[in-house]
Design a protein around this motif. Structure first.
Motif, PDB file in Angstrom:
ATOM      1  N   UNK A   1       0.814  -1.214   0.000  1.00  5.80           N
ATOM      2  CA  UNK A   1       0.000   0.000   0.000  1.00  5.80           C
ATOM      3  C   UNK A   1       0.849   1.266   0.000  1.00  5.80           C
ATOM      4  N   UNK A   2       2.175   1.144   0.076  1.00  5.78           N
ATOM      5  CA  UNK A   2       3.062   2.304   0.065  1.00  5.78           C
ATOM      6  C   UNK A   2       3.444   2.660  -1.369  1.00  5.78           C
ATOM      7  N   UNK A   3       3.948   3.891  -1.588  1.00  5.05           N
ATOM      8  CA  UNK A   3       4.372   4.265  -2.946  1.00  5.05           C
ATOM      9  C   UNK A   3       5.408   3.277  -3.488  1.00  5.05           C
ATOM     10  N   UNK A   4       5.249   2.906  -4.740  1.00  2.55           N
ATOM     11  CA  UNK A   4       6.122   1.975  -5.467  1.00  2.55           C
ATOM     12  C   UNK A   4       5.940   0.526  -5.009  1.00  2.55           C
ATOM     13  N   UNK A   5       5.191   0.320  -3.951  1.00  4.27           N
ATOM     14  CA  UNK A   5       5.005  -1.049  -3.454  1.00  4.27           C
ATOM     15  C   UNK A   5       3.958  -1.813  -4.248  1.00  4.27           C
ATOM     16  N   UNK A   6       2.912  -1.138  -4.691  1.00  4.08           N
ATOM     17  CA  UNK A   6       1.839  -1.822  -5.405  1.00  4.08           C
ATOM     18  C   UNK A   6       2.241  -2.306  -6.780  1.00  4.08           C
ATOM     19  N   UNK A   7       3.252  -1.666  -7.394  1.00  3.75           N
ATOM     20  CA  UNK A   7       3.656  -2.054  -8.749  1.00  3.75           C
ATOM     21  C   UNK A   7       4.668  -3.195  -8.763  1.00  3.75           C
ATOM     22  N   UNK A   8       5.109  -3.605  -7.603  1.00  5.10           N
ATOM     23  CA  UNK A   8       6.138  -4.648  -7.547  1.00  5.10           C
ATOM     24  C   UNK A   8       5.509  -6.029  -7.463  1.00  5.10           C
ATOM     25  N   UNK A   9       6.293  -7.021  -7.934  1.00  6.63           N
ATOM     26  CA  UNK A   9       5.867  -8.432  -7.840  1.00  6.63           C
ATOM     27  C   UNK A   9       6.515  -9.017  -6.590  1.00  6.63           C
ATOM     28  N   UNK A  10       5.715  -9.245  -5.526  1.00  2.80           N
ATOM     29  CA  UNK A  10       6.229  -9.758  -4.251  1.00  2.80           C
ATOM     30  C   UNK A  10       6.057 -11.279  -4.224  1.00  2.80           C
ATOM     31  N   UNK A  11       7.130 -12.008  -4.107  1.00 10.00           N
ATOM     32  CA  UNK A  11       7.080 -13.479  -4.035  1.00 10.00           C
ATOM     33  C   UNK A  11       7.539 -13.913  -2.643  1.00 10.00           C
ATOM     34  N   UNK A  12       6.637 -14.546  -1.904  1.00 14.90           N
ATOM     35  CA  UNK A  12       6.941 -14.972  -0.521  1.00 14.90           C
ATOM     36  C   UNK A  12       6.907 -16.499  -0.466  1.00 14.90           C
ATOM     37  N   UNK A  13       8.015 -17.120  -0.079  1.00 16.94           N
ATOM     38  CA  UNK A  13       8.105 -18.586   0.078  1.00 16.94           C
ATOM     39  C   UNK A  13       8.776 -18.877   1.417  1.00 16.94           C
ATOM     40  N   UNK A  14       7.989 -18.860   2.465  1.00  9.75           N
ATOM     41  CA  UNK A  14       8.512 -19.078   3.833  1.00  9.75           C
ATOM     42  C   UNK A  14       7.767 -20.257   4.452  1.00  9.75           C
ATOM     43  N   UNK A  15       8.481 -21.320   4.920  1.00 10.21           N
ATOM     44  CA  UNK A  15       7.798 -22.458   5.573  1.00 10.21           C
ATOM     45  C   UNK A  15       7.023 -22.004   6.818  1.00 10.21           C
ATOM     46  N   UNK A  16       5.894 -22.631   7.027  1.00 11.17           N
ATOM     47  CA  UNK A  16       5.070 -22.249   8.170  1.00 11.17           C
ATOM     48  C   UNK A  16       5.700 -22.566   9.509  1.00 11.17           C
ATOM     49  N   UNK A  17       6.651 -23.527   9.526  1.00  8.71           N
ATOM     50  CA  UNK A  17       7.289 -23.917  10.792  1.00  8.71           C
ATOM     51  C   UNK A  17       8.558 -23.128  11.088  1.00  8.71           C
ATOM     52  N   UNK A  18       8.979 -22.261  10.171  1.00 11.67           N
ATOM     53  CA  UNK A  18      10.208 -21.491  10.389  1.00 11.67           C
ATOM     54  C   UNK A  18       9.977 -20.467  11.496  1.00 11.67           C
ATOM     55  N   UNK A  19      10.868 -20.457  12.510  1.00  9.17           N
ATOM     56  CA  UNK A  19      10.714 -19.558  13.663  1.00  9.17           C
ATOM     57  C   UNK A  19      11.976 -18.730  13.827  1.00  9.17           C
ATOM     58  N   UNK A  20      11.797 -17.454  14.203  1.00 13.93           N
ATOM     59  CA  UNK A  20      12.918 -16.530  14.433  1.00 13.93           C
ATOM     60  C   UNK A  20      13.215 -16.485  15.931  1.00 13.93           C
ATOM     61  N   UNK A  21      14.506 -16.488  16.347  1.00 23.03           N
ATOM     62  CA  UNK A  21      14.843 -16.517  17.782  1.00 23.03           C
ATOM     63  C   UNK A  21      14.716 -15.155  18.448  1.00 23.03           C
ATOM     64  N   UNK A  22      13.524 -14.601  18.457  1.00 21.39           N
ATOM     65  CA  UNK A  22      13.304 -13.309  19.100  1.00 21.39           C
ATOM     66  C   UNK A  22      11.833 -12.991  19.124  1.00 21.39           C
ATOM     67  N   UNK A  23      11.499 -11.860  19.691  1.00 20.54           N
ATOM     68  CA  UNK A  23      10.099 -11.457  19.742  1.00 20.54           C
ATOM     69  C   UNK A  23       9.629 -11.016  18.367  1.00 20.54           C
ATOM     70  N   UNK A  24       8.319 -10.990  18.221  1.00 17.49           N
ATOM     71  CA  UNK A  24       7.750 -10.617  16.920  1.00 17.49           C
ATOM     72  C   UNK A  24       8.122  -9.184  16.550  1.00 17.49           C
ATOM     73  N   UNK A  25       8.173  -8.287  17.559  1.00 15.11           N
ATOM     74  CA  UNK A  25       8.550  -6.905  17.286  1.00 15.11           C
ATOM     75  C   UNK A  25       9.968  -6.799  16.745  1.00 15.11           C
TER      76      UNK A  25
END
Length: 451
Positions: free
Chosen positions: A323-347
């Motif tokens: 929804x930001x400028x230049x963001x809507x015209x880009x092709x965003x490809x997301x391939x992240x496993x559902x079980x992948x976890x980051x060692x920190x808080x969500x923030x």
């Protein structure tokens, strides 16, 4: 089990002590057996000597005689292992088992009232245990002093000792195995509170528990109390540090706003001076944002480690950036496993991934790709990569990120977003590297320890 394991050390020490105790017990039992065999043999020989004394007589020439042979066939077998001898001065009567030899009794029993025990040499050179009983026979006033000796070969006793050892050694080995297993079980149960403490500490690290429970044995409870005090003190110190950093950062925002206003006001009179003031104010603003990010990370940098799933955060950030400028015209490809976890808080993850995705949005021509990998794949550690098809970054610009430099001024923003992302990632134990993407632009790769 590692070499410095307390369980291994206690188990080895217990096994060594058990082995030492059993060896000493084996030696003691062997000594007792030897004493018992000697005592029983002496008793048997003395009974035989009494039997001979009851049958002995004197011939007219003073030679000792025996009224009847003894029943044991070993007395009649040459070198049979059991011998008797009756001495009357220089005359002697011997068992057939002695053949042509005699027992060397020395002075044993001479002039004594009680029987004597001695070791002597047998007819075949073997060691004998002998009992010598003194005896007087004849009419009162004309008694003749005799010595009745009965001896047995010690090789028979040695055979009994060998048989005993053949039974004792396997029994002691079996007892060692049983006692060692029992001691291993005892050590395992004794260290149970420490295993519980380890599990509770892991729960604190994972963020499932704020403090350690107090239900521990008396010997462990002081350690738990001190750890809880340490957790509380660390949390208070982190909160104070975070508040101090936040207060300092917010206190600098007003002077920075004033500087920015002065730059705009003096822009028409001295454009060069106004641009310099604006640039310095922008650099100071970036440093303030970086200090605030470090303060937020420090608040979560205590023993209470947390983790959060990566895929939902990546999806929400991409939806926002579209929804930001230049963001809507880009092709965003997301391939992240559902079980992948980051060692920190969500923030923290949003701080890192948000800055990387925002940088890709600003520089990408058409495509942005987000790829997540789990532990155990070809890459080894779990991680996340953000790639774009923009111009990428030079090696000098990448090196400048570590020094907190603003690396490009042709895009809006402070230019410290990637540096902030690296600070936050390193605080969580992750590593952020940059390179050339297969799409042609920048590749930002985030890796963290698995497990």
């Amino acid at each position: 089990m590692r070499r410095d394991s307390l369980r291994l050390r206690l188990g080895l020490a217990a096994a060594a002590l058990i082995a030492l105790a059993l060896v000493l017990a084996g030696i003691g039992l062997t000594v007792i057996l030897d004493r018992v065999l000697d005592a029983r043999t002496v008793a048997d020989l003395d009974r035989t000597a009494k039997l001979i004394a009851g049958r002995v007589g004197l011939a007219p020439d003073g030679t000792p005689t025996l009224s009847r042979d003894l029943p044991d066939p070993r007395f009649a077998t040459p070198y049979g292992g059991l011998y008797w001898q009756v001495e009357a001065g220089s005359r002697a009567l011997r068992s057939r088992s002695l053949w042509d030899r005699s027992l060397d009794l020395g002075p044993a029993g001479a002039g004594a009232q009680a029987p004597a025990t001695l070791d002597t040499t047998g007819p075949d050179g073997g060691r004998l245990i002998a009992v010598v009983r003194p005896l007087q026979i004849g009419a009162p006033g004309a008694e003749t002093a005799l010595r009745v000796a009965v001896a047995e070969d010690r090789r028979g006793l040695a055979a009994s000792r060998t048989t005993f050892l053949r039974l004792l050694v396997p029994a002691l080995v079996a007892l060692f195995v049983v006692l060692t297993l029992a001691m291993g079980l005892f050590v395992h149960r004794a260290l149970g509170p420490f295993r519980v403490l380890q599990a509770e500490l892991l729960a604190v690290h994972a963020g499932r528990r704020a403090r350690l429970p107090e239900q521990f044995p008396d010997e462990v409870r002081p350690l738990v109390t001190d750890l809880n005090r340490l957790l509380d003190a660390q949390e208070r110190a982190l909160i104070r540090a975070r508040d101090a950093a936040a207060d300092m950062a917010h206190g600098l925002k007003t002077p920075l706003a004033v500087l920015d206003a002065l730059a705009r006001r003096t822009g028409s009179a001295d454009p060069a001076l106004a641009a310099e003031i604006a640039e310095q104010a922008r650099a100071m603003g970036g440093q303030v944002e970086r200090a605030l990010a470090r303060a937020r990370v420090a608040a979560g940098g205590d023993l209470r480690r947390r983790s959060c799933p990566v895929a939902p955060v990546a999806e929400r950030l991409v939806a926002t950036l579209r929804r930001l400028p230049e963001g809507g015209s880009l092709d965003w490809a997301v391939a992240v496993p559902g079980t992948l976890a980051y060692p920190g808080e969500e923030g923290e993850l949003m701080e890192v991934l948000g800055n990387l995705l925002d940088n890709a949005r600003k520089w990408a021509h058409r495509r942005v790709r987000i790829t997540g990998t789990e532990a155990g794949t070809d890459a080894g550690q779990p991680g996340l990569a953000v790639e774009d098809d923009g111009p990428g970054m030079s090696a000098a610009a990448i090196a400048g990120i570590g020094r907190g430099q603003r690396w490009d001024e042709s895009r809006p923003g402070t230019g410290f977003g990637i540096a902030i992302a690296r600070d936050v990632a390193e605080a969580a134990g992750a590593r952020l590297d940059f390179g050339r993407s297969a799409l042609g632009g920048l590749r930002a790769e985030l890796r963290w320890p698995g497990g």
